[in-house]
Design a protein around this motif. Structure first.
Motif, PDB file in Angstrom:
ATOM      1  N   ALA A 162      -8.784  -9.411   3.890  1.00 56.22           N
ATOM      2  CA  ALA A 162      -9.826  -8.620   3.227  1.00 56.22           C
ATOM      3  C   ALA A 162     -10.021  -7.282   3.941  1.00 56.22           C
ATOM      4  O   ALA A 162     -10.165  -6.237   3.287  1.00 56.22           O
ATOM      5  N   LEU A 163     -10.030  -7.290   5.264  1.00 57.62           N
ATOM      6  CA  LEU A 163     -10.158  -6.032   6.012  1.00 57.62           C
ATOM      7  C   LEU A 163      -8.968  -5.116   5.753  1.00 57.62           C
ATOM      8  O   LEU A 163      -9.133  -3.903   5.565  1.00 57.62           O
ATOM      9  N   LEU A 164      -7.784  -5.693   5.739  1.00 56.82           N
ATOM     10  CA  LEU A 164      -6.588  -4.897   5.442  1.00 56.82           C
ATOM     11  C   LEU A 164      -6.676  -4.294   4.048  1.00 56.82           C
ATOM     12  O   LEU A 164      -6.347  -3.121   3.851  1.00 56.82           O
ATOM     13  N   MET A 165      -7.160  -5.063   3.102  1.00 56.69           N
ATOM     14  CA  MET A 165      -7.319  -4.554   1.732  1.00 56.69           C
ATOM     15  C   MET A 165      -8.322  -3.410   1.698  1.00 56.69           C
ATOM     16  O   MET A 165      -8.113  -2.410   1.017  1.00 56.69           O
ATOM     17  N   GLY A 166      -9.419  -3.531   2.433  1.00 57.10           N
ATOM     18  CA  GLY A 166     -10.428  -2.471   2.473  1.00 57.10           C
ATOM     19  C   GLY A 166      -9.899  -1.188   3.079  1.00 57.10           C
ATOM     20  O   GLY A 166     -10.199  -0.089   2.612  1.00 57.10           O
ATOM     21  N   PHE A 167      -9.098  -1.322   4.140  1.00 59.41           N
ATOM     22  CA  PHE A 167      -8.562  -0.136   4.794  1.00 59.41           C
ATOM     23  C   PHE A 167      -7.428   0.515   4.009  1.00 59.41           C
ATOM     24  O   PHE A 167      -7.247   1.729   4.057  1.00 59.41           O
ATOM     25  N   GLU A 168      -6.650  -0.253   3.291  1.00 54.01           N
ATOM     26  CA  GLU A 168      -5.474   0.266   2.597  1.00 54.01           C
ATOM     27  C   GLU A 168      -5.680   0.485   1.104  1.00 54.01           C
ATOM     28  O   GLU A 168      -4.726   0.793   0.386  1.00 54.01           O
ATOM     29  N   ALA A 169      -6.884   0.364   0.613  1.00 49.26           N
ATOM     30  CA  ALA A 169      -7.138   0.513  -0.822  1.00 49.26           C
ATOM     31  C   ALA A 169      -6.769   1.908  -1.317  1.00 49.26           C
ATOM     32  O   ALA A 169      -6.129   2.060  -2.370  1.00 49.26           O
ATOM     33  N   ALA A 170      -7.144   2.949  -0.568  1.00 51.66           N
ATOM     34  CA  ALA A 170      -6.820   4.320  -0.990  1.00 51.66           C
ATOM     35  C   ALA A 170      -5.307   4.546  -0.973  1.00 51.66           C
ATOM     36  O   ALA A 170      -4.772   5.233  -1.843  1.00 51.66           O
ATOM     37  N   SER A 171      -4.631   3.961  -0.005  1.00 51.21           N
ATOM     38  CA  SER A 171      -3.169   4.102   0.046  1.00 51.21           C
ATOM     39  C   SER A 171      -2.517   3.437  -1.162  1.00 51.21           C
ATOM     40  O   SER A 171      -1.532   3.951  -1.701  1.00 51.21           O
ATOM     41  N   LEU A 172      -3.075   2.298  -1.576  1.00 48.00           N
ATOM     42  CA  LEU A 172      -2.544   1.639  -2.774  1.00 48.00           C
ATOM     43  C   LEU A 172      -2.766   2.487  -4.020  1.00 48.00           C
ATOM     44  O   LEU A 172      -1.899   2.550  -4.898  1.00 48.00           O
ATOM     45  N   GLN A 173      -3.925   3.147  -4.098  1.00 44.68           N
ATOM     46  CA  GLN A 173      -4.170   4.041  -5.240  1.00 44.68           C
ATOM     47  C   GLN A 173      -3.182   5.199  -5.234  1.00 44.68           C
ATOM     48  O   GLN A 173      -2.609   5.546  -6.275  1.00 44.68           O
ATOM     49  N   ARG A 174      -2.976   5.829  -4.076  1.00 42.77           N
ATOM     50  CA  ARG A 174      -2.037   6.951  -3.993  1.00 42.77           C
ATOM     51  C   ARG A 174      -0.616   6.499  -4.306  1.00 42.77           C
ATOM     52  O   ARG A 174       0.148   7.217  -4.952  1.00 42.77           O
ATOM     53  N   TRP A 175      -0.237   5.321  -3.838  1.00 45.47           N
ATOM     54  CA  TRP A 175       1.102   4.792  -4.101  1.00 45.47           C
ATOM     55  C   TRP A 175       1.301   4.581  -5.596  1.00 45.47           C
ATOM     56  O   TRP A 175       2.343   4.933  -6.154  1.00 45.47           O
ATOM     57  N   THR A 176       0.297   4.032  -6.261  1.00 46.28           N
ATOM     58  CA  THR A 176       0.389   3.812  -7.706  1.00 46.28           C
ATOM     59  C   THR A 176       0.469   5.139  -8.457  1.00 46.28           C
ATOM     60  O   THR A 176       1.253   5.280  -9.406  1.00 46.28           O
ATOM     61  N   LEU A 177      -0.317   6.116  -8.046  1.00 43.88           N
ATOM     62  CA  LEU A 177      -0.261   7.423  -8.701  1.00 43.88           C
ATOM     63  C   LEU A 177       1.107   8.077  -8.515  1.00 43.88           C
ATOM     64  O   LEU A 177       1.659   8.658  -9.446  1.00 43.88           O
ATOM     65  N   SER A 178       1.667   7.993  -7.314  1.00 39.54           N
ATOM     66  CA  SER A 178       2.988   8.597  -7.091  1.00 39.54           C
ATOM     67  C   SER A 178       4.067   7.843  -7.858  1.00 39.54           C
ATOM     68  O   SER A 178       5.028   8.448  -8.329  1.00 39.54           O
ATOM     69  N   ARG A 179       3.914   6.531  -8.001  1.00 34.06           N
ATOM     70  CA  ARG A 179       4.872   5.752  -8.785  1.00 34.06           C
ATOM     71  C   ARG A 179       4.803   6.124 -10.259  1.00 34.06           C
ATOM     72  O   ARG A 179       5.793   6.046 -10.980  1.00 34.06           O
ATOM     73  N   ARG A 180       3.640   6.566 -10.708  1.00 34.26           N
ATOM     74  CA  ARG A 180       3.469   6.999 -12.101  1.00 34.26           C
ATOM     75  C   ARG A 180       3.793   8.481 -12.279  1.00 34.26           C
ATOM     76  O   ARG A 180       3.440   9.076 -13.288  1.00 34.26           O
ATOM     77  N   ASN A 181       4.429   9.083 -11.299  1.00 36.58           N
ATOM     78  CA  ASN A 181       4.863  10.484 -11.305  1.00 36.58           C
ATOM     79  C   ASN A 181       3.698  11.468 -11.317  1.00 36.58           C
ATOM     80  O   ASN A 181       3.787  12.534 -11.923  1.00 36.58           O
ATOM     81  N   TRP A 182       2.617  11.131 -10.655  1.00 39.26           N
ATOM     82  CA  TRP A 182       1.536  12.078 -10.436  1.00 39.26           C
ATOM     83  C   TRP A 182       1.854  12.818  -9.148  1.00 39.26           C
ATOM     84  O   TRP A 182       2.475  12.273  -8.244  1.00 39.26           O
ATOM     85  N   ARG A 183       1.420  14.052  -9.063  1.00 38.05           N
ATOM     86  CA  ARG A 183       1.674  14.820  -7.835  1.00 38.05           C
ATOM     87  C   ARG A 183       0.353  15.144  -7.150  1.00 38.05           C
ATOM     88  O   ARG A 183      -0.679  15.287  -7.799  1.00 38.05           O
ATOM     89  N   GLN A 184       0.426  15.216  -5.834  1.00 37.34           N
ATOM     90  CA  GLN A 184      -0.763  15.542  -5.062  1.00 37.34           C
ATOM     91  C   GLN A 184      -0.915  17.051  -5.024  1.00 37.34           C
ATOM     92  O   GLN A 184      -0.022  17.775  -4.610  1.00 37.34           O
ATOM     93  N   LEU A 185      -2.079  17.532  -5.449  1.00 34.35           N
ATOM     94  CA  LEU A 185      -2.328  18.967  -5.516  1.00 34.35           C
ATOM     95  C   LEU A 185      -2.957  19.511  -4.245  1.00 34.35           C
ATOM     96  O   LEU A 185      -2.629  20.607  -3.808  1.00 34.35           O
ATOM     97  N   ASP A 186      -3.893  18.753  -3.677  1.00 39.63           N
ATOM     98  CA  ASP A 186      -4.658  19.305  -2.565  1.00 39.63           C
ATOM     99  C   ASP A 186      -5.339  18.184  -1.802  1.00 39.63           C
ATOM    100  O   ASP A 186      -5.395  17.043  -2.264  1.00 39.63           O
ATOM    101  N   ILE A 187      -5.877  18.542  -0.639  1.00 38.78           N
ATOM    102  CA  ILE A 187      -6.709  17.661   0.166  1.00 38.78           C
ATOM    103  C   ILE A 187      -8.034  18.379   0.362  1.00 38.78           C
ATOM    104  O   ILE A 187      -8.053  19.552   0.739  1.00 38.78           O
ATOM    105  N   VAL A 188      -9.138  17.684   0.099  1.00 43.21           N
ATOM    106  CA  VAL A 188     -10.463  18.302   0.158  1.00 43.21           C
ATOM    107  C   VAL A 188     -11.356  17.446   1.060  1.00 43.21           C
ATOM    108  O   VAL A 188     -11.350  16.221   0.950  1.00 43.21           O
ATOM    109  N   VAL A 189     -12.124  18.107   1.909  1.00 43.22           N
ATOM    110  CA  VAL A 189     -13.112  17.435   2.749  1.00 43.22           C
ATOM    111  C   VAL A 189     -14.489  17.761   2.190  1.00 43.22           C
ATOM    112  O   VAL A 189     -14.847  18.934   2.069  1.00 43.22           O
ATOM    113  N   ALA A 190     -15.258  16.727   1.845  1.00 41.43           N
ATOM    114  CA  ALA A 190     -16.585  16.939   1.257  1.00 41.43           C
ATOM    115  C   ALA A 190     -17.443  15.699   1.481  1.00 41.43           C
ATOM    116  O   ALA A 190     -16.940  14.628   1.828  1.00 41.43           O
TER     117      ALA A 190
END
Length: 176
Positions: free
Chosen positions: A82-110
């Motif tokens: 469960a802890l691993l899932m909590g820490f890696e959830a954003a990485s799983l989202q980014r991995w899925t987006l890149s697999r769907r041919n989405w591109r990363q445009l920017d990094i924002v701190v807010a």
């Protein structure tokens, strides 16, 4: 402050028309992904990650049961998953987006997603307006343009160095 990555579908040209499809993914620990892993994965439509999570948890549970581990060890393994899932959830989202041919445009701190959207679109629209002003012909890395006007020493181009050596010794192999 949280860090967000901004993603856009690759099929579009990232023009003003496609801005409603931009996705902001917050980096960091996701408490709901840790507490309700499979439901969080299904809610965010991360189907391959969901299948992988189910297979991994089932394999770990079966292996621990066959090894004869106690309930305490199984509970500890579930907490670690469960802890691993909590820490890696954003990485799983980014991995899925890149697999769907989405591109990363920017990094924002807010502070939150709304502030991240505001910061990103302020920068992005300024860059889009800058693209309309064609500055690609300007050579920003070369020396300033000079005119060789007779009688004016400031207008002569700089002379090229006589040797290829840069440093303390003016000639190769010479000592001071």
């Amino acid at each position: 402050m949280p860090v967000y990555t901004v993603h856009a579908p690759a099929a579009t040209d990232a023009s003003v028309v496609a801005t409603d499809r931009f996705t902001f993914v917050r980096d960091g620990f996701h408490i709901w992904a840790a507490l309700l892993g499979p439901l969080w994965l299904a809610w965010h439509r991360l189907w391959l990650a969901l299948i992988g999570w189910i297979v991994a948890v089932a394999a770990i549970e079966v292996a621990m049961a066959r090894l004869g581990t106690g309930r305490g060890a199984m509970f500890f393994a579930d907490v670690l998953i469960a802890l691993l899932m909590g820490f890696e959830a954003a990485s799983l989202q980014r991995w899925t987006l890149s697999r769907r041919n989405w591109r990363q445009l920017d990094i924002v701190v807010a502070d939150d997603e709304e502030a991240a959207e505001r910061r990103f679109f302020d920068r992005w629209t300024a860059k889009q307006r800058g693209l309309s002003n064609d500055q690609s012909a300007v050579d920003r890395g070369g020396p300033p343009p000079t005119r060789d006007v007779a009688g004016q020493p400031f207008s002569k181009p700089p002379s090229t160095p006589q040797s290829e050596i840069i440093g303390l010794f003016p000639q190769p192999g010479a000592l001071p």
